[in-house]
Design a protein around this motif. Structure first.
Motif, short mmCIF file in Angstrom:
data_model
loop_
_atom_site.label_atom_id
_atom_site.label_comp_id
_atom_site.label_asym_id
_atom_site.label_seq_id
_atom_site.Cartn_x
_atom_site.Cartn_y
_atom_site.Cartn_z
N THR A 73 0.83 -1.21 0.00
CA THR A 73 0.00 0.00 0.00
C THR A 73 0.86 1.27 0.00
OG1 THR A 73 -0.11 0.20 2.41
CG2 THR A 73 -1.74 -1.24 1.34
N GLU A 74 0.23 2.37 -0.32
CA GLU A 74 0.90 3.66 -0.29
C GLU A 74 1.44 3.95 1.11
OE1 GLU A 74 -0.35 8.40 -0.64
OE2 GLU A 74 -1.56 6.89 -1.68
N GLU A 75 0.64 3.65 2.11
CA GLU A 75 1.05 3.91 3.50
C GLU A 75 2.26 3.06 3.89
OE1 GLU A 75 -0.91 4.03 8.00
OE2 GLU A 75 -1.98 3.03 6.36
N LYS A 234 2.69 6.92 -3.81
CA LYS A 234 1.44 6.76 -4.57
C LYS A 234 1.64 5.80 -5.73
CE LYS A 234 -0.85 11.21 -3.58
NZ LYS A 234 0.06 11.73 -2.55
N LEU A 235 2.76 5.97 -6.45
CA LEU A 235 3.04 5.10 -7.59
C LEU A 235 3.35 3.68 -7.14
CD1 LEU A 235 5.23 7.54 -9.72
CD2 LEU A 235 2.91 6.75 -10.25
N TRP A 236 3.94 3.55 -5.95
CA TRP A 236 4.29 2.22 -5.42
C TRP A 236 3.05 1.32 -5.32
CZ3 TRP A 236 9.34 1.02 -3.43
CH2 TRP A 236 9.45 -0.23 -2.85
N GLU A 237 1.92 1.93 -5.01
CA GLU A 237 0.68 1.17 -4.82
C GLU A 237 0.06 0.74 -6.14
OE1 GLU A 237 -2.66 1.91 -1.50
OE2 GLU A 237 -2.83 3.26 -3.21
N SER A 238 0.56 1.25 -7.27
CA SER A 238 -0.07 1.01 -8.56
C SER A 238 0.14 -0.43 -9.05
CB SER A 238 0.49 1.97 -9.61
OG SER A 238 1.84 1.64 -9.93
N ALA A 242 3.54 -3.15 -9.21
CA ALA A 242 3.46 -4.54 -8.74
C ALA A 242 3.86 -5.51 -9.84
CB ALA A 242 2.06 -4.85 -8.23
N GLU A 243 3.39 -5.25 -11.05
CA GLU A 243 3.73 -6.12 -12.19
C GLU A 243 5.21 -6.03 -12.52
OE1 GLU A 243 1.15 -4.82 -15.27
OE2 GLU A 243 -0.63 -5.87 -14.49
N ALA A 244 5.77 -4.83 -12.48
CA ALA A 244 7.19 -4.65 -12.80
C ALA A 244 8.08 -5.35 -11.77
CB ALA A 244 7.52 -3.16 -12.88
#
Length: 254
Positions: A73-75, A234-238, A242-244
């Protein structure tokens, strides 16, 4: 042990010692950074702080994705990223000159650590780059903010970030990221680089560092670093990230 610390003749050498993991940063190494920062503040004998990596393959490959991929998650991401961001800010604002002695690849967060240093001495064979974009995220420890502060031409700095590729030592010198490029023994290269600095009273070095730190305080550097980290979180949660990461971990298992 994941690191070694050695002080000799005013040079404090901090060596990341996880060569099997390309000296990637994990929680243990984050705590080691804190200890080194405390050591500099409490030992007036330190004139120069140098960070390098064990072996000849990697300076630092950034955050250890095998450990940090569990953060979803973003958090959760912000907790880890802001911790290292705080550490790097404390590192960048130390009262003594800081030197990245880049013995091998410095990528992702490793490139951010090097950029937070005052100087970067780069091995001829090393490749360095802000490759975070290949994982669908931005720099997450303040690296972009430090890069724009380092005096590179804006288009050179921006291209390093948006290309998300590694640069060879010649390119790094051309754009102004590398302070110098060396062949052979890294410790000899270090001694040659600081030869004239050694002859100057350390109070002079500290005074110049204070000038830089005052400038950063006036320009709200720490706030800008934390805003950069929030963007990365924010991007980490995308799903793209996750796919990368999944592709990266699968490739490294083969």
């Amino acid at each position: 042990m994941s690191y070694t610390l050695d002080e000799k003749d005013g040079v404090l050498l901090f060596t990341l010692n996880r060569p099997a993991r390309r000296n990637a940063i994990n929680n243990d190494l984050m705590e080691a950074f804190k200890k080194v920062i405390h050591y500099v503040h409490t030992n007036k004998s330190v004139r120069f702080l140098v960070i390098t990596g064990e072996g000849d393959q990697a300076f630092c490959s950034g955050g250890d994705l095998a450990e940090f991929h569990r953060l979803v998650t973003e958090e959760q991401a912000f907790g880890m990223l802001s911790k290292m961001g705080e550490i790097l800010y404390d590192w960048a604002t130390l009262p003594v000159p800081t030197i990245a002695l880049i013995n091998g690849a410095a990528v992702g967060g490793g490139c951010e650590i090097a950029t937070a240093c005052d100087f970067r001495i780069v091995s001829r064979e090393a490749r360095c780059g802000f490759i975070q974009g290949t994982l669908a995220i931005t720099t997450g420890w303040g690296g972009a903010t430090y890069l724009f502060e380092r005096g590179l031409r804006h288009d050179h700095a921006m291209k390093m970030l948006v290309d998300a590729q590694t640069y060879d030592s010649g390119q790094l010198e051309d754009v102004g990221w590398a302070s110098s490029v060396f062949d052979g023994d890294k410790l000899i290269a270090l001694e040659q680089f600081i030869e004239f600095m050694r002859q100057i009273n350390p109070g002079v070095h500290q005074a110049y560092k204070e000038i830089e730190i005052r400038k950063w305080a006036e320009k709200n550097l720490k706030q800008r670093v934390m805003e950069e980290i929030a963007q990365c979180s924010k991007l980490w949660e995308s799903e793209a990230h996750a796919e990368a990461v999944g592709r990266f971990l699968s490739k490294n298992k083969k």
